[in-house]
Design a protein around this motif. Structure first.
Motif, PDB file in Angstrom:
ATOM      1  N   LEU A  41       0.862  -1.179   0.000  1.00 28.74           N
ATOM      2  CA  LEU A  41       0.000   0.000   0.000  1.00 28.74           C
ATOM      3  C   LEU A  41       0.894   1.224   0.000  1.00 28.74           C
ATOM      4  CD1 LEU A  41      -2.673  -1.004   2.648  1.00 28.74           C
ATOM      5  CD2 LEU A  41      -3.016  -0.804   0.198  1.00 28.74           C
ATOM      6  N   GLY A  42       0.615   2.158  -0.883  1.00 32.79           N
ATOM      7  CA  GLY A  42       1.431   3.368  -0.967  1.00 32.79           C
ATOM      8  C   GLY A  42       0.575   4.607  -0.826  1.00 32.79           C
ATOM      9  N   GLY A  43       1.224   5.716  -0.621  1.00 34.21           N
ATOM     10  CA  GLY A  43       0.532   6.981  -0.439  1.00 34.21           C
ATOM     11  C   GLY A  43       1.262   7.797   0.600  1.00 34.21           C
ATOM     12  N   ASP A  44       0.527   8.339   1.587  1.00 29.94           N
ATOM     13  CA  ASP A  44       1.152   9.106   2.668  1.00 29.94           C
ATOM     14  C   ASP A  44       2.080   8.215   3.499  1.00 29.94           C
ATOM     15  OD1 ASP A  44      -0.325  11.242   1.818  1.00 29.94           O
ATOM     16  OD2 ASP A  44      -1.932  10.933   3.278  1.00 29.94           O
ATOM     17  N   GLU A  45       1.615   7.004   3.776  1.00 30.10           N
ATOM     18  CA  GLU A  45       2.402   6.061   4.559  1.00 30.10           C
ATOM     19  C   GLU A  45       2.494   4.746   3.775  1.00 30.10           C
ATOM     20  OE1 GLU A  45       1.850   3.488   8.623  1.00 30.10           O
ATOM     21  OE2 GLU A  45       1.014   5.512   8.567  1.00 30.10           O
ATOM     22  N   THR A  46       3.695   4.299   3.495  1.00 28.48           N
ATOM     23  CA  THR A  46       3.900   3.074   2.730  1.00 28.48           C
ATOM     24  C   THR A  46       3.910   1.866   3.653  1.00 28.48           C
ATOM     25  OG1 THR A  46       5.210   4.281   1.109  1.00 28.48           O
ATOM     26  CG2 THR A  46       5.425   1.906   1.108  1.00 28.48           C
ATOM     27  N   VAL A  47       3.124   0.838   3.272  1.00 24.40           N
ATOM     28  CA  VAL A  47       3.069  -0.403   4.034  1.00 24.40           C
ATOM     29  C   VAL A  47       3.445  -1.532   3.085  1.00 24.40           C
ATOM     30  CG1 VAL A  47       1.624  -1.956   5.387  1.00 24.40           C
ATOM     31  CG2 VAL A  47       1.212   0.499   5.465  1.00 24.40           C
ATOM     32  N   ILE A  48       4.492  -2.261   3.415  1.00 25.57           N
ATOM     33  CA  ILE A  48       4.951  -3.367   2.589  1.00 25.57           C
ATOM     34  C   ILE A  48       4.591  -4.665   3.289  1.00 25.57           C
ATOM     35  CG2 ILE A  48       6.957  -4.486   1.554  1.00 25.57           C
ATOM     36  CD1 ILE A  48       8.252  -1.720   1.419  1.00 25.57           C
ATOM     37  N   GLY A  49       3.998  -5.582   2.548  1.00 27.39           N
ATOM     38  CA  GLY A  49       3.557  -6.851   3.114  1.00 27.39           C
ATOM     39  C   GLY A  49       4.672  -7.868   3.210  1.00 27.39           C
ATOM     40  N   ASN A  50       4.397  -8.902   4.016  1.00 26.95           N
ATOM     41  CA  ASN A  50       5.385  -9.960   4.189  1.00 26.95           C
ATOM     42  C   ASN A  50       4.681 -11.314   4.147  1.00 26.95           C
ATOM     43  OD1 ASN A  50       7.684 -11.366   4.720  1.00 26.95           O
ATOM     44  ND2 ASN A  50       7.792 -10.833   6.889  1.00 26.95           N
ATOM     45  N   PRO A  51       4.281 -11.894   3.053  1.00 26.84           N
ATOM     46  CA  PRO A  51       4.330 -11.386   1.684  1.00 26.84           C
ATOM     47  C   PRO A  51       3.159 -10.486   1.327  1.00 26.84           C
ATOM     48  CG  PRO A  51       3.454 -13.591   1.652  1.00 26.84           C
ATOM     49  CD  PRO A  51       3.812 -13.275   3.084  1.00 26.84           C
ATOM     50  N   THR A  52       2.044 -10.526   2.100  1.00 26.69           N
ATOM     51  CA  THR A  52       0.914  -9.644   1.813  1.00 26.69           C
ATOM     52  C   THR A  52       0.624  -8.769   3.021  1.00 26.69           C
ATOM     53  OG1 THR A  52      -0.697 -11.283   2.569  1.00 26.69           O
ATOM     54  CG2 THR A  52      -0.146 -11.313   0.226  1.00 26.69           C
ATOM     55  N   VAL A  53      -0.081  -7.673   2.778  1.00 19.52           N
ATOM     56  CA  VAL A  53      -0.473  -6.759   3.847  1.00 19.52           C
ATOM     57  C   VAL A  53      -1.704  -7.348   4.523  1.00 19.52           C
ATOM     58  CG1 VAL A  53      -1.220  -4.424   4.403  1.00 19.52           C
ATOM     59  CG2 VAL A  53       0.429  -4.792   2.566  1.00 19.52           C
ATOM     60  N   ALA A  54      -1.626  -7.567   5.836  1.00 21.21           N
ATOM     61  CA  ALA A  54      -2.725  -8.177   6.587  1.00 21.21           C
ATOM     62  C   ALA A  54      -3.934  -7.252   6.618  1.00 21.21           C
ATOM     63  CB  ALA A  54      -2.274  -8.500   8.006  1.00 21.21           C
ATOM     64  N   GLY A  55      -5.088  -7.783   6.226  1.00 20.93           N
ATOM     65  CA  GLY A  55      -6.341  -7.035   6.296  1.00 20.93           C
ATOM     66  C   GLY A  55      -6.592  -6.083   5.144  1.00 20.93           C
ATOM     67  N   ALA A  56      -5.664  -5.925   4.243  1.00 22.02           N
ATOM     68  CA  ALA A  56      -5.843  -4.999   3.122  1.00 22.02           C
ATOM     69  C   ALA A  56      -6.628  -5.677   2.010  1.00 22.02           C
ATOM     70  CB  ALA A  56      -4.499  -4.531   2.604  1.00 22.02           C
ATOM     71  N   LYS A  57      -7.541  -4.916   1.399  1.00 21.88           N
ATOM     72  CA  LYS A  57      -8.359  -5.436   0.312  1.00 21.88           C
ATOM     73  C   LYS A  57      -8.555  -4.362  -0.744  1.00 21.88           C
ATOM     74  CE  LYS A  57     -10.823  -8.553   3.262  1.00 21.88           C
ATOM     75  NZ  LYS A  57     -11.635  -9.667   3.218  1.00 21.88           N
ATOM     76  N   VAL A  58      -8.706  -4.817  -1.979  1.00 30.13           N
ATOM     77  CA  VAL A  58      -9.010  -3.920  -3.093  1.00 30.13           C
ATOM     78  C   VAL A  58     -10.316  -4.406  -3.703  1.00 30.13           C
ATOM     79  CG1 VAL A  58      -8.276  -3.093  -5.348  1.00 30.13           C
ATOM     80  CG2 VAL A  58      -6.586  -3.413  -3.546  1.00 30.13           C
ATOM     81  N   ALA A  59     -11.334  -3.534  -3.713  1.00 29.22           N
ATOM     82  CA  ALA A  59     -12.635  -3.877  -4.274  1.00 29.22           C
ATOM     83  C   ALA A  59     -12.720  -3.326  -5.691  1.00 29.22           C
ATOM     84  CB  ALA A  59     -13.750  -3.293  -3.423  1.00 29.22           C
ATOM     85  N   ALA A  60     -13.264  -4.142  -6.596  1.00 28.61           N
ATOM     86  CA  ALA A  60     -13.355  -3.741  -7.997  1.00 28.61           C
ATOM     87  C   ALA A  60     -14.653  -4.255  -8.602  1.00 28.61           C
ATOM     88  CB  ALA A  60     -12.161  -4.285  -8.769  1.00 28.61           C
TER      89      ALA A  60
END
Length: 102
Positions: A41-60
């Protein structure tokens, strides 16, 4: 804010409102889909997953299913008379990114 997601063996950088062509998904047009494999996740604060970011989702939302333009595959061996022409159209799903959540 942007995110890097993984689907179909590839990685895509997406932001809200983007329209992205991904590998074919078994989802009908107009349906919602959620990508759980968010690698960053990028923007104001960058969060890099290990291997994924916990709890992050992208809706499309799926906007289209189709085939890409034809790619010609031509095989040729000199002096033997061997040549073979083949075509390929890759299946894709076009999605519009609605939201990115942490």
């Amino acid at each position: 804010m942007y995110a890097i997601i993984a689907t179909g063996g590839k990685q895509y950088k997406v932001a809200e409102g983007d329209i992205v062509r991904v590998e074919k998904l078994n989802v009908a047009e107009g349906e919602q889909i959620t990508f759980d494999q968010v690698l960053m996740l990028g923007g104001d604060e960058t969060v890099i997953g290990n291997p994924t970011v916990a709890g992050a989702k992208v809706a499309a939302t799926v906007t289209a299913n189709g085939k890409a333009d034809k790619v010609i595959v031509y095989k040729y061996k000199r002096k033997t008379g061997y040549h073979k022409k083949n075509g390929h159209r890759q299946l894709f799903t076009e999605v519009k990114i609605d939201s990115i959540s942490k």
